[in-house]
Structures are given as structure tokens and as C-alpha cells.
Scaffold this active site. Structure first.
Site, short mmCIF file in Angstrom:
data_model
loop_
_atom_site.label_atom_id
_atom_site.label_comp_id
_atom_site.label_asym_id
_atom_site.label_seq_id
_atom_site.Cartn_x
_atom_site.Cartn_y
_atom_site.Cartn_z
N ALA A 152 0.81 -1.22 0.00
CA ALA A 152 0.00 0.00 0.00
C ALA A 152 0.84 1.26 0.00
O ALA A 152 0.40 2.32 -0.46
CB ALA A 152 -0.93 -0.01 1.22
N ASN A 170 11.52 1.24 11.89
CA ASN A 170 11.74 0.87 13.29
C ASN A 170 13.14 1.28 13.76
O ASN A 170 13.89 1.92 13.03
CB ASN A 170 11.49 -0.64 13.49
N VAL A 207 -4.98 -3.80 -1.24
CA VAL A 207 -5.98 -4.85 -1.38
C VAL A 207 -7.24 -4.39 -0.67
O VAL A 207 -7.22 -4.14 0.54
CB VAL A 207 -5.47 -6.18 -0.79
N TRP A 252 5.09 -0.88 19.69
CA TRP A 252 5.00 -1.17 18.25
C TRP A 252 5.35 -2.63 17.95
O TRP A 252 5.91 -2.94 16.90
CB TRP A 252 5.87 -0.20 17.44
N HIS A 253 4.99 -3.53 18.87
CA HIS A 253 5.22 -4.96 18.68
C HIS A 253 3.90 -5.71 18.61
O HIS A 253 3.76 -6.82 19.13
CB HIS A 253 6.07 -5.52 19.83
N ALA A 310 3.64 -11.21 11.84
CA ALA A 310 3.60 -11.27 13.30
C ALA A 310 2.22 -11.63 13.84
O ALA A 310 2.11 -12.02 15.02
CB ALA A 310 4.04 -9.93 13.89
#
Length: 571
Positions: free
Chosen positions: A39, A101, A231, A502-503, A537
């Protein structure tokens, strides 16, 4: 805009940490047609933006050039009981969050993956995943049977002889824990003080896109890479995925047929695609007006993140890094809380010598503290009023009181360690760092912000009365020393300031196909449908004791290996 093929063998949805791996590995057979859609923007070799290459990453979090705009999450309930929300920065760029990151390249511990296998993810124990950790890396510092020497991703550390004064000061302060100094957090699995590993070569970021979508890979005639392409829907024929509806940045839409669809959109986007396709909790889907294709109650459940706090400290001039020195994080601490409900190595701390890209940030250290093995669980849902809009994300941080206790105790210990002669002995010099809207505006890289922060830095370095006044202003009047001495105030403070680091993970949990709460089986296949896999993840059964980027790349390698074997030559 790119011309898209109308039919491929494999459609990879999302060019993030795992998606880039899938694209490279699956297109290695010249007879297998692969389309990778992302995207966000592309970052081809020789055209990677300077801010992405930079070893210092924080400016990437401000603005929406490289992140999903408007994405936010409920974090936890504050001391007054109200739900706290904040922006949640997730990469929308080739390489995904590996392009924005802090470049941490931490695998986690063997026990993390053995727990996955015990929870039903057969074939994902430590001995099973280690070959893929070795396959993905070229470790520039460490050798031996635990490390790879010829993988796509370079991993290095800044070793003690090259440390600046700040790193030596932090390590000396952390020596008070009694824990030993160690070299290799990816090969020594006990507690200790480490130079953190990171994915970087020659002081430049190496994202998953840079590592896996190199020039020879991009030159393959059977691989099409489509950036700025989203998508909007997965397409099914009965219960078999047969492609997707795509929308390009200019508004053009096209349906692409595929024999196999692999969703690699991350823990906050992959479950959304499944839910909109009718794969998820049946009652929730009906509430949203979505026809149920497969009743999988686990889609969007099991959302996990590491509960974290960020603390700043005013540094004396002798410990500051020049702005030309880009790598700012040198020391990490893995430790055990020893509290009821805790586990060995359940806490993690990193120290950075820079609190921002500007002159004010150069005068501040930044400490990230998090619970390495959290018990708290959140969830993700579609918004019934707007199922096509942004998802409703609730991280559920501190929903388990054991996480609150460990983070509160960890903060008290952190204050005691860093308010020290080695760093700054003044208790007023340590204060909470926040990512408020005002701070985010000030953190945009603009000439005005450069001037403003330079003025603030001069005032902070001014005469002692002025400096103390500035510290009170910057800290918002928060006295961490007083708070750390008061159990109730400490818990209230943690509830008000905790955030996710941010995990995000776990929302398409991997498990046995007979497990109603599992979303994918141990091969990554979505249970209850055909032709559809998830590889990112989101399939993690639980969080590894680590930053999640390298474990996600490992997931991409392992599932790619399975798909190559299953699809066979030329499929």
C-alpha cells in the site's frame, strides 16, 4: 502506475518484513509468477530515502508519509478509569515497519519458541526455528552454530571499544544490578548487559526490502512489485481464495486471480482483511453486515504488545553525542523481575543517547523499559458502523495486574539506577517522555522546529535557576523521584503513561487445526478455507522476549520454505 497482471500463481499481500521474504523466495523458481503488492511507496536499490537509511529513526514516526494514517489504539484504562487512546505507528512502505523501526535485531529466547510448540504450533520450537534465524542473517560480530554468515540481513553491534562516553556511563550505572556484561543477546540466553544487535551495515538501515528485494531479485521476469497498491477485498470461489481486488493510488481498480494468496499485512491489517472476507467470529461478522465464510473466533483476538514506558534524562555536555553521530542506542539490559507471576528474563531496558533529531533531543537520554513477557491481551474488531474503515484496536495493556506490578517495579529500579553520578545525580533531571500531539508536531523536521528546539536547548543549558525552570516545564511538573517512593502514585503514573512499543502480534494465532481459537495451522494455512495463508507477526501464539522484526522475518522464511515445498516446481 504499474501495469498489474491479471493472473499469477502467488499473490503476496503486503511488502513488509515477511512479505519481502515471501516475494524473494517464491519467485526463485522462474516458472512461478508472483505479484507483491504494497500500500505504501517503494524503496528500490539506489532510491531509498535518506530518512529511511538513517541509523537514527525517530523522525520517521512523525507525519504519515511512511505510516498508516489515522491508525490508533485504546491503550489501557487510566487511573480515573477512562480509556486512553493514542496513535499507533505502523509502517506503510516497502519493508513495512522494518523501514521505520529502531532496527533492533533481537531474536528472543529459546523458551519463547518452545512455548509456541507447546501451545499447538508444532514444528515451531527453538530447534525448528533456529535454522531460519541462521538463514536470514549475516552476523558481522558473532560466529558459531547459532549464527548465520551468508544470509540477506546484516546484523551488527557497536562493541565496547567503540562506545562513546554515554554508553560507558550507562553500562557502569547498570553494573549496579550485579548482572554481567555479555556480547551476544542472540546467543547468550541469560540475563545481562548487552550491546544491542541491529540490522544495519556501514551505519545505514537494512530493511527487509533492502535485504530481500535487491536488484537481481527485482530483475526477475516472473516477479511483479506493485507499490501504492492496496488490497480492498480478498476474492473467494466458495471456500477457496482465488485472488483479490486491488486499488492503485490513481483510483484504478483491478481484480487479480491467484492460485495462492499469502497475507503479510501485519498484526493490525491481516486480521482486518480476513474479517472483511467473512473469516472470523460469526456473531461479530453478522453485526458488521459481513456474510460468514468461516467461523473462526480467534481472528482479531490474542492481540499482544509489550507494555512500555519511555523516560528522558537531561545529560551533562560530556555525555552528549554530536548530531552527526547517528547511531544512538548502545546498551540493553535483560533482567528478571523476581515478582509473583513473573518469569526469568521478563524485563527489558534500552538506553539511547538522543531524545530527538534536534538540538533539544541531543541534550536528553531516552530509556525504553518494557515487560518482556506480558500476560495482558487485547483484541481487534471491525467498526460495525464502518466495516470498511479503520479497525477498532484495543491493546489491553495492563489488563493483567501482574504486568502493572512488574512495570511499576521496573520503573522504580530504573530511576534508582540512572539517577547516578555516572549519568546525572539530579533527581529533577529525569522525567517521563511523551509522544503527545504537541511533541509530535515539534518533532517534524522543519526549519522552524530546528530554530525552536535550538532555543529551548540553550535555555535548558542556561544558569541553574533557568535550567531548573525549564526542566519543570519540560517534565510537566512530574517528580519521578516522589512518585517512585509512593506505591499508589507509582501505579497511577504507570497506568497513565504506558504505551505499546510497536510490537503488535498474535491476532491470527497459529495453532492446531482442531483448536477453535487458532486462525492458521502450523504451516500458515488459514483453517477452514483453501488457498489462503498468513505469514507475519499476527500468527505468533505469544510474544517473543524481543523486538518482533527479526522473528517476523524468520516466520516469512519458514512459511516460504513450506510453500515452496508444497507448490512444487512451476506452480
Amino acid at each position: 502506475m504499474s501495469e498489474l497482471p491479471h493472473e499469477v500463481d502467488v499473490l503476496v499481500v503486503g511488502g513488509g518484513s515477511a512479505g519481502c521474504v515471501l516475494a524473494k523466495r517464491l519467485s526463485a523458481d522462474p516458472n512461478r509468477r508472483v505479484l507483491l503488492v504494497e500500500a505504501g511507496c517503494d524503496t528500490p536499490p539506489g532510491q531509498v530515502p535518506a530518512e529511511i537509511l538513517d541509523s537514527y529513526p525517530m523522525p520517521l514516526f512523525f507525519g504519515d508519509t511512511y505510516i498508516w494514517p489515522g491508525l490508533d489504539a485504546a491503550v489501557t484504562r487510566g487511573a480515573d478509569g477512562r480509556i486512553r487512546r493514542r496513535a499507533y505507528e505502523q509502517g506503510r512502505v516497502m519493508g513495512g515497519s522494518s523501514s521505520i523501526n529502531v532496527q533492533a535485531a533481537n531474536r528472543g529466547l529459546p523458551r519463547d519458541y518452545d512455548a509456541w510448540a507447546a501451545a499447538g504450533a508444532r514444528g515451531w520450537g527453538w530447534d525448528d526455528v533456529l535454522p531460519y534465524f541462521r538463514k536470514l542473517e549475516t552476523d558481522l560480530d558473532c560466529d558459531g552454530p547459532l549464527h548465520g554468515r551468508d544470509g540477506p540481513l546484516p546484523i551488527r553491534r557497536i562493541l565496547e571499544p567503540a562506545w562513546p562516553p554515554f554508553a560507558h556511563a550507562v553500562a557502569t550505572a547498570l553494573d549496579a544490578t550485579g548482572l554481567p556484561r555479555r556480547l551476544d543477546q542472540n546467543g547468550e540466553f541469560e540475563d545481562g548487559i548487552f550491546p544491542p544487535a541491529f540490522s544495519n551495515r556501514d551505519d545505514a538501515r537494512v530493511s527487509s526490502a533492502a535485504a530481500y528485494l535487491d536488484a537481481p531479485t527485482r530483475a526477475r521476469g516472473n516477479l511483479v512489485i506493485a507499490a501504492h497498491t492496496q488490497v480492498t477485498d480478498l476474492v473467494f470461489d466458495g471456500r477457496r481464495a482465488v485472488g483479490a481486488q486491488l486499488r492503485q493510488a490513481d483510483g484504478r481498480e483491478q481484480r487479480v486471480a491467484a492460485r495462492e494468496v499469502v497475507v503479510c499485512a501485519g498484526a493490525l491489517q491481516s486480521p482486518v482483511l480476513l474479517l472483511r472476507a467473512g473469516i472470523g467470529p460469526a456473531e461479530h461478522l453478522r453485526t458488521c453486515g459481513v456474510t460468514v465464510l468461516a467461523d473462526r473466533p480467534g481472528v482479531g483476538e490474542n492481540l499482544r504488545d509489550h507494555p512500555a514506558l519511555t523516560i528522558a534524562q537531561y545529560l551533562p555536555r560530556r555525555l552528549r553525542l554530536p548530531l552527526s553521530y547517528r547511531r544512538a542506542s548502545f546498551v540493553a539490559l535483560r533482567s528478571s523481575s523476581g515478582l509473583p507471576g513473573g518469569t526469568p528474563s521478563d524485563m527489558y531496558l534500552t538506553a539511547s543517547a538522543r531524545g530527538g533529531w534536534h538540538a533539544l533531543g541531543a541534550s536528553l537520554a531516552l530509556y525504553f523499559l518494557w515487560v518482556n513477557q506480558p500476560h495482558s491481551i487485547g483484541r481487534l474488531r471491525l467498526n460495525p458502523a464502518d466495516p470498511a474503515g479503520r479497525p477498532d484496536v484495543d491493546l489491553g495493556l495492563l489488563s493483567d495486574p501482574r504486568d502493572l506490578e512488574r512495570l511499576a517495579t521496573g520503573l522504580r529500579d530504573l530511576v534508582a539506577l540512572v539517577v547516578s553520578p555516572q549519568l546525572n545525580p539530579d533527581p529533577a533531571a529525569i522525567f517521563p517522555a511523551s509522544f503527545t500531539p504537541a511533541i509530535k508536531r515539534l518533532s517534524r523536521v522543519t526549519p522552524r522546529n530546528r530554530r525552536v528546539t535550538a532555543l529551548l536547548a540553550r535555555l535548558l543549558d542556561g544558569p541553574a535557576p533557568l535550567s531548573r525552570l525549564m526542566l519543570r516545564a519540560v517534565s510537566g511538573g512530574v517528580d519521578l523521584g516522589r512518585i517512585a517512593a509512593d506505591d499508589a502514585a507509582l501505579r497511577d503514573f504507570v497506568r497513565e503513561t504506558v504505551f505499546g512499543v510497536w510490537h503488535a502480534s498474535g491476532t491470527c494465532r497459529m495453532g492446531d487445526s482442531t483448536d477453535r481459537g487458532a486462525v492458521v495451522d502450523p504451516t500458515g494455512r488459514v483453517i477452514g478455507v483453501e488457498g489462503l495463508s498468513v505469514a507475519d507477526a499476527s500468527i505468533m501464539p505469544s510474544l517473543p522476549s524481543a523486538n518482533t522484526n527479526v522473528p517476523t522475518i524468520m516466520i516469512g522464511e519458514k512459511i516460504a520454505d513450506h510453500l515452496v515445498s508444497q507448490l512444487g516446481a512451476g506452480a
